[in-house]
Design a protein around this motif. Structure first.
Motif, PDB file in Angstrom:
ATOM      1  N   ARG A  69       0.825  -1.218   0.000  1.00 32.50           N
ATOM      2  CA  ARG A  69       0.000   0.000   0.000  1.00 32.50           C
ATOM      3  C   ARG A  69       0.853   1.260   0.000  1.00 32.50           C
ATOM      4  O   ARG A  69       0.456   2.272  -0.580  1.00 32.50           O
ATOM      5  CB  ARG A  69      -0.924   0.012   1.216  1.00 32.50           C
ATOM      6  N   THR A  72       1.688   1.772  -3.712  1.00 31.67           N
ATOM      7  CA  THR A  72       0.552   2.154  -4.553  1.00 31.67           C
ATOM      8  C   THR A  72       0.024   3.537  -4.175  1.00 31.67           C
ATOM      9  O   THR A  72      -0.387   4.302  -5.050  1.00 31.67           O
ATOM     10  CB  THR A  72      -0.575   1.110  -4.507  1.00 31.67           C
ATOM     11  N   ASP A  73       0.053   3.866  -2.896  1.00 23.91           N
ATOM     12  CA  ASP A  73      -0.360   5.213  -2.490  1.00 23.91           C
ATOM     13  C   ASP A  73       0.611   6.262  -3.032  1.00 23.91           C
ATOM     14  O   ASP A  73       0.202   7.343  -3.452  1.00 23.91           O
ATOM     15  CB  ASP A  73      -0.451   5.324  -0.967  1.00 23.91           C
ATOM     16  N   TRP A  74       1.901   5.945  -3.031  1.00 23.50           N
ATOM     17  CA  TRP A  74       2.918   6.880  -3.529  1.00 23.50           C
ATOM     18  C   TRP A  74       2.770   7.116  -5.025  1.00 23.50           C
ATOM     19  O   TRP A  74       2.753   8.252  -5.498  1.00 23.50           O
ATOM     20  CB  TRP A  74       4.316   6.349  -3.210  1.00 23.50           C
ATOM     21  N   GLY A  76       0.197   6.370  -6.999  1.00 21.94           N
ATOM     22  CA  GLY A  76      -1.125   6.819  -7.397  1.00 21.94           C
ATOM     23  C   GLY A  76      -1.879   5.894  -8.326  1.00 21.94           C
ATOM     24  O   GLY A  76      -3.013   6.176  -8.690  1.00 21.94           O
TER      25      GLY A  76
END
Length: 142
Positions: A69, A72-74, A76
């Motif tokens: 996560r 994936t958060d970094w 985008g």
């Protein structure tokens, strides 16, 4: 969703973040339902003790996904992660206390590759112990 991080904006050593993710017993139950892995060591204290474990353990793949996560958060866009691998090194014991376990994840760009790809190295810990070793994600950047 397009990637929000560009290849030119990162260098080797760029930190992508440092976060703490909680894992609670309810998360283990939801993951068991989604994955079909209903091994009782992931939800039953007695079964975990009978197996010689220190307590109920988070699923290894849930721990891996939790670490992912951060990436994936970094970036985008989850589809930008083109490769992700880990070695499981230590269990995450999840107490039944409402707070659960805390998994800390730190990410750093380790390499820049051809084709606008980077390799991100993740350090993943629970109670000070590394729970994932050789945790690396190859990410396609814009």
């Amino acid at each position: 969703m397009p990637t929000t991080v560009t290849y030119d904006a990162v260098d080797v050593g760029t930190e992508i973040g440092d976060r703490v993710f909680p894992l609670r017993r309810a998360d283990l139950v939801r993951y068991a339902g989604a994955s079909g892995d209903f091994n009782p060591i992931h939800w039953n204290e007695r079964a975990a003790a009978e197996a010689g474990l220190p307590g109920v353990l988070a699923h290894g793949m849930l721990t891996m996904a939790t670490a992912g996560r951060l990436v994936t958060d970094w970036v985008g866009d989850p589809a930008a992660v083109v490769e992700f691998g880990v070695k499981f090194s230590s269990p995450v014991v999840v107490p039944d206390d409402g707070e659960g376990a805390q998994v800390s994840v730190r990410g750093v760009v380790e390499k820049k590759l051809d084709g606008r790809r980077v390799v991100v190295n993740l350090t993943v810990r629970h109670e000070g112990a590394k729970v994932l070793m050789a945790a690396r994600a190859t990410v396609q950047l814009a």
